[in-house]
Design an enzyme around this catalytic site. Structure first.
Site, PDB file in Angstrom:
ATOM      1  CG  ASN A   1      38.972  60.399  36.177  1.00 44.26           C
ATOM      2  OD1 ASN A   1      39.555  60.834  37.171  1.00 44.26           O
ATOM      3  ND2 ASN A   1      38.417  61.199  35.269  1.00 44.26           N
ATOM      4  CD  GLU A   2      36.163  64.306  37.551  1.00 41.36           C
ATOM      5  OE1 GLU A   2      35.656  64.478  36.433  1.00 41.36           O
ATOM      6  OE2 GLU A   2      36.857  65.168  38.112  1.00 41.36           O
TER       7      GLU A   2
HETATM    8  O1  AHR Z   1      42.310  67.715  35.409  1.00 38.90           O
HETATM    9  C1  AHR Z   1      41.473  67.904  34.337  1.00 38.90           C
HETATM   10  C2  AHR Z   1      40.234  67.040  34.405  1.00 38.90           C
HETATM   11  O2  AHR Z   1      39.449  67.389  35.488  1.00 38.90           O
HETATM   12  C3  AHR Z   1      40.488  65.582  34.602  1.00 38.90           C
HETATM   13  O3  AHR Z   1      40.745  64.948  33.421  1.00 38.90           O
HETATM   14  C4  AHR Z   1      39.210  65.091  35.181  1.00 38.90           C
HETATM   15  O4  AHR Z   1      39.377  63.983  36.014  1.00 38.90           O
HETATM   16  C5  AHR Z   1      38.644  66.297  35.878  1.00 38.90           C
HETATM   17  O5  AHR Z   1      37.357  66.533  35.506  1.00 38.90           O
END
Ligand code: AHR
Length: 681
Positions: A373-374
């Protein structure tokens, strides 16, 4: 109204607004542009804001297996209750022993509070279940009451039942409770036999009426709201949840499949991430796990897009030493390969068998896999490589989704894209929670340079690299971090740029999806609820309007470039400077032979428009769908007024002009509104 009356009504409207300049657009209805991906608009689910336990997952009992760090979280206990830890489920070994007091009127009791109480509806059926045994052998009775603690006396009981437990072996017992009235804050009380010791475990209460009637099911109204969005793709399970605050608390899909009783509890990072929104009782039971996720995708007819850990704990919260080292990645890579086997493998393969044993021998036909993720920078890029190699080797048809990190632009974002191109990721997941300026394409960096944002963002993307997945986005109003009408309209404007660039943008999912009004950590969110009611935000309706009218091919929609003195150059209707804040896009839908035009007016004035439908002739009737609001731009739907702002259907007559009788659409687009026109070709 007939065609003539409608035309007259329009003429009146047009004269009223005679002072405003009419904006002219051309739609080329003949030449079909890029196909719009079937996955274009979808869902991003993360267990934040009590989205799973206490939300979509219909279980009403909190801490049903006594596995929370404080084993009695969510429970009141009285009498002789003892916590035991040698229960029938090895991954959830705790249970409680209810011993008799020795006195007929002294009861050993446990009472569960649910999630902010339990929402129950009068006259509906609720399935109570419990695992129990009589450790000394023989028979015992358990009494089950559904109670309203705000009421004392005989009326306190909303419903009651009992189960007869027999023998030393653990068995599952079930009973139906039918509350006599609706109550949002019920408790579930279980009291033991006054003569015999009874052990109890996995105490559960579900509405019988879950989505599709499944026993381990989803809340009907919330799942239906998802279905009604007509999603094309479903990203799951996060978000930061994928990474965990540390590796130990990352989301591990293998813990989420198999019998629910034996899915181990995980910490939910959102219970403490924001110290001003502290929810110490927020954990993940994994009752809504990967099987249920794939099943929902099948129900909705959308593509599953699971995201798994790349061996990095949340990079915001950890230094380099918190992550899996390069030579420790194999179990993480195996998780990816095994998940593909769980979803797609034959029923006699190791993980395909787990799926088949859960009742789904046929494969789920998963096509996409998100890895990380991210994540950002070298720690991500170097770890991703062996994952890509392993997945490509074993499953060359799986499309890999990498990420450009948490920034929506800037040096690290660019670096991420370069790395994803190098590694030949199929898609890059971009995230942007940004303010109004950004969504309208007006944001600038610290040096005053215009950022690549808003509806023009994707016009300049490299067409040769990976495709775009706008995986998390929402307009967060400056100083107004909650849902409100105006920002939803800006999201609609931004989405014209997604649709126009369907050749490069393959998916887009608003975030987050769900929030419990009493338990949120992050807002704005798409769907809100309490224990009994729900409402769709205006952003929900924007998403739905796009998803239900996404078309099959992009059509060119342009206007004359105001900057071109000769008046020959045309440009897309996007960006605040082009047509007084109007944004527009057009698609063609093959199945209905319709031209579908979306117009968003981000300005604070009504604006007359004329759309020339090139290559279409004669008068026609357009179907319209409009999202507009006469009240304050800060307004939003609420639990008490859930339908205050919602799309409204209408019609509009299109006239025919000139020798060629070309079809022409004239309208007055209301201030801060989003309108769709659908015209049979
Ligand atoms: O959507 C909330 C958060 O925002 C998610 O967990 C993350 O991927 C982003 O920083």
């Amino acid at each position: 109204m007939n065609l003539k009356q409608i035309s007259c009504a329009f003429a009146l409207m047009a004269s009223l607004s005679a002072s405003a300049q009419q904006h002219v657009m051309d739609v080329n209805t003949k030449k079909l542009g890029a196909p719009v991906s079937s996955t274009m608009y979808g869902l991003f689910f993360e267990d934040i804001n009590y989205a799973a336990d206490g939300g979509l997952y219909a279980e009403l009992v909190k801490n049903r297996s006594f596995e929370f760090p404080n084993p009695y979280t969510g429970w009141d206990i009285s009498g002789k209750v003892t916590l035991m830890n040698d229960g029938p489920f090895d991954k959830n070994p705790h249970y409680v022993r209810l011993a008799p007091s020795g006195h007929r009127d002294k009861h050993t009791m446990i009472e569960n509070h649910g999630f902010f109480g339990m929402g129950v509806k009068g006259g509906e059926e609720y399935r109570f279940s419990i695992w129990a045994r009589v450790p000394d052998g023989g028979n015992a009775k358990l009494w089950i009451d559904l109670v309203d603690n705000a009421t004392m006396g005989d009326d306190q009981k909303l419903g009651n039942t009992s189960v007869d437990v027999s023998g030393k072996e653990w068995k599952k017992y079930t009973a139906i409770l039918k509350p006599n009235r609706t109550f949002a804050k019920a408790h579930l009380r279980v009291w033991g036999d006054s003569h015999v010791t009874t052990d109890v475990e996995h105490v559960s209460l579900f509405p019988v009426n879950t989505y599709k009637g499944r026993e381990n099911g989803m809340r009907q109204d919330l799942a239906k709201a998802l279905e009604d969005l007509h999603p094309g793709v479903f990203r799951f399970p996060g978000g930061c949840i994928v990474e965990g605050t540390d590796l130990a608390t990352r989301y591990q899909w293998k813990n989420t499949v198999g019998p629910v009783e034996n899915r181990p509890l995980n910490e939910n990072r959102w219970h403490y991430t924001f110290t001003n929104r502290y929810f110490p009782d927020y954990f993940q039971t994994y009752g809504l796990g990967f099987f249920e996720f794939f099943q929902l995708c099948e129900d909705f007819g959308c593509e599953p897009l699971p995201v798994l850990s790349v061996g990095l704990a949340c990079q915001f919260q950890n230094g380099d030493d918190a992550h899996a080292k390069m030579d420790e990645l194999q179990p993480f890579i195996d998780d990816c390969l095994d998940l593909i086997e769980f979803a797609n493998g034959p029923a006699d393969s190791k993980w395909g068998k787990v799926r088949a044993d859960m009742g789904h021998p046929a494969p789920f036909n998963m096509k996409f896999l998100g890895i990380g993720n991210e994540q950002w920078d070298t720690p991500y890029y170097e770890r991703l490589k062996p994952f890509v190699k392993a997945v490509r080797e074993k499953y060359p048809n799986i499309k890999i989704v990498g990420t450009s990190g948490p920034d929506s632009e800037g040096a690290m974002f660019e670096k991420g894209w370069v790395a994803m191109k190098d590694q030949k990721a199929d898609l890059v997941d971009e995230h942007f929670y940004r303010n109004e300026e950004w969504f309208l394409g007006q944001a600038k960096d610290r040096d005053g340079n215009k950022l690549n944002c808003g509806a023009l963002r994707y016009d300049s993307y490299d067409r040769k690299g990976p495709k775009v997945f706008a995986g998390e986005y929402a307009c967060h109003g400056r100083g107004k971090k909650w849902n409100h009408y105006e920002t939803s309209i800006y999201e609609a404007a931004f989405m014209t740029g997604i649709e126009r660039n369907a050749d490069i943008v393959e998916m887009a999912t608003y975030a987050p999806l769900f929030a419990h009004v009493e338990g949120w950590q992050w807002r704005p969110d798409m769907i809100w609820y309490d224990n009994l009611r729900t409402f769709n935000s205006v952003s929900y309706y924007v998403q739905q309007m796009y998803a239900m009218n996404k078309g099959t091919n992009v059509l060119s929609l342009t206007t004359k470039d105001p900057a071109d003195a000769k008046g020959k150059k045309t440009i897309p209707v996007a960006g605040q400077d082009v047509l007084d804040g109007l944004h527009a896009t057009a698609v063609y839908e093959k199945s209905t032979n319709e031209v579908i035009i979306k117009v968003v007016n981000t300005s604070k004035k009504d604006q007359p428009i004329k759309i020339n439908l090139l290559d279409m002739k004669g008068e026609r009737m357009a179907q319209t769908i409009t999202l507009k609001h006469a009240g304050s731009p800060d307004d939003e739907n609420t639990l008490d007024n859930p339908q205050m702002i919602r799309p409204v259907n209408g019609t509009l007559a299109c006239s025919a002009t000139g020798k060629k009788q070309q079809t022409e659409l004239n309208d007055l687009v209301p201030r801060l509104s989003f309108r769709i026109y659908k015209i049979k070709k």
